[in-house]
Design an enzyme around this catalytic site. Structure first.
Site, PDB file in Angstrom:
ATOM      1  N   LYS A 184      -7.227  15.466   0.090  1.00 51.26           N
ATOM      2  CA  LYS A 184      -7.014  15.558  -1.350  1.00 51.26           C
ATOM      3  C   LYS A 184      -7.221  16.991  -1.836  1.00 51.26           C
ATOM      4  CE  LYS A 184      -6.408  11.099  -1.984  1.00 51.26           C
ATOM      5  NZ  LYS A 184      -5.226  10.492  -2.625  1.00 51.26           N
ATOM      6  N   ASN A 215      -2.628  14.044  -6.549  1.00 47.98           N
ATOM      7  CA  ASN A 215      -2.801  12.894  -7.438  1.00 47.98           C
ATOM      8  C   ASN A 215      -2.389  13.167  -8.889  1.00 47.98           C
ATOM      9  OD1 ASN A 215      -5.276  12.181  -5.238  1.00 47.98           O
ATOM     10  ND2 ASN A 215      -3.967  10.479  -5.878  1.00 47.98           N
ATOM     11  N   HIS A 315       2.982   3.756   0.551  1.00 47.33           N
ATOM     12  CA  HIS A 315       1.620   4.040   0.102  1.00 47.33           C
ATOM     13  C   HIS A 315       0.672   2.877   0.360  1.00 47.33           C
ATOM     14  CE1 HIS A 315      -1.366   3.585  -3.273  1.00 47.33           C
ATOM     15  NE2 HIS A 315      -1.735   4.757  -2.803  1.00 47.33           N
TER      16      HIS A 315
END
Length: 386
Positions: A184, A215, A315
């Protein structure tokens, strides 16, 4: 076959029972990504699942699930309970017909978002049932193009995790046969992202496939600046650099960068994906079968992805997406590896040589664990009256 034999077969395939269960899976550690660091969401402490278990008059059964993170679990369960009676007494083999019947039963709330996510659990259960009856995995029933799918791990690379632990998690995943690593990004100071990514790349080497995921938390200018800075890392993709519905911005970014752009996990229907694809907003399409209405809808979308010669990387929910990626006719896809769901099931998926492999068990190849049953917070049963 005589008319009498046809009637008997139809009677045997008739759905006589449907159980819906709302199950809350606690996470051992609160999870943070860029949405938490920007203050838009709280750390994730649990995942809400909607499970559907379907039974026919012949005793065949199937199980499917949908899910929601942070919010929406009770809403999915409530909507599924409202429309569930529509499938009782119907032929379990008529999956496309039943999806349409269910969506019309709840037509006033639309055909995307929570409404179709509630239907997804039932749709997946019907595919599981059909494959079990055929003695095949769901992937083989649809028609697999490969027995194993490239897989990458995400669960070890969240922003709450110290970089030393991220590296240790990544090395463990690679040792377990997983082929790629995603971490991330989206720190308040973008230099921290570059420092973390540099440390991971140096630890893993140049040959390990590496992805990053923002994100949706960058604006267009930041995404372009950081996208250029990230080119040197040889990433497989940059995921969700912009708001999920910013098709124009994603398209411009994809055109400006050599690194592929991936997006789509937050889109809540096939139509939303089609608009994104038509805008040339992604190089890698990341649909989520539970979020777009189940396997029936995913198969429609995967054909569109193949037609446009784009890459596919579904996903989350690897227990479902492994089968769908194996049946994708286009470029060799990726499946996202998460170990979060392991406590829900008695079985595990095999990973080796950088790929996740189709189980030889029929259907999806999973049964609910006793622990999952213990985490049930609500349930409802629907049965035939005669």
């Amino acid at each position: 076959m005589t008319s009498q034999q046809t009637s008997v077969a139809t009677s045997a395939d008739r759905i006589i029972a449907l159980r819906l269960s709302s199950i809350t899976l606690p996470l051992s550690t609160p999870i943070s990504d860029a949405k938490v660091l920007t203050g838009r969401q709280q750390p994730m402490r649990e995942v809400a699942f909607l499970f559907a278990e379907v039974t026919t008059a012949a005793g065949d059964d199937g199980i499917g699930f949908s899910y929601s993170k942070r919010a929406g679990g009770p809403g999915q369960f409530a909507h599924a309970c409202e429309v569930a009676p529509a499938v009782i007494g119907e032929d379990a083999s008529d999956i496309g017909k039943l999806w349409t019947k269910l969506v019309w039963a709840g037509a006033s709330v639309g055909r995307s978002g929570l409404s179709v996510q509630a239907l997804a659990a039932i749709d997946v259960a019907l595919w599981d049932l059909k494959a079990k009856r055929a003695g095949l995995s769901v992937g083989k029933l649809i028609g697999a193009h490969r027995d194993g799918v490239r897989t990458y791990n995400t669960s070890g690379g969240f922003l709450h995790t110290p970089i030393e632990q991220v590296i240790e998690n990544a090395q463990r995943s690679l040792a377990d046969g997983i082929g790629g690593i995603k971490i991330k990004v989206g720190q308040p100071d973008w230099r921290t992202d570059l420092q973390r990514l540099t440390a991971v790349r140096e630890a893993l080497g140049e040959d390990v496939p590496l992805m990053v995921d923002a994100n949706q938390q960058w604006d267009r200018r930041t995404a372009l600046r950081l996208g250029r800075a990230l080119e040197e890392f040889g990433l497989v993709w940059i995921e969700e650099p912009l708001d999920a519905y910013d098709a124009e911005g994603h398209a411009a970014l994809s055109s400006a960068l050599d690194t592929p752009i991936a997006t789509g996990e937050m889109l809540a229907g096939v139509g939303e994906h089609v608009r994104m694809i038509d805008a040339r907003a992604a190089d890698v399409v990341q649909p989520d079968a539970p979020r777009i209405g189940g396997i029936t809808q995913f198969l429609k979308l995967s054909t569109y992805v193949e037609h446009h010669q784009l890459d596919l990387a579904p996903h989350f929910a690897m227990e479902i997406h492994l089968h769908l990626a194996a049946a994708f006719a286009g470029n060799d896809p990726w499946v996202e590896h998460f170990d979060w769901l392991d406590p829900l099931f008695n079985e595990r998926l095999a990973t080796h040589d950088g790929r996740m492999w189709l189980p030889d068990r029929p259907g999806l190849g999973f049964t609910l664990s006793d622990q999952a049953r213990a985490w049930t917070v609500d349930s409802a049963d629907f049965t035939a009256t005669s």
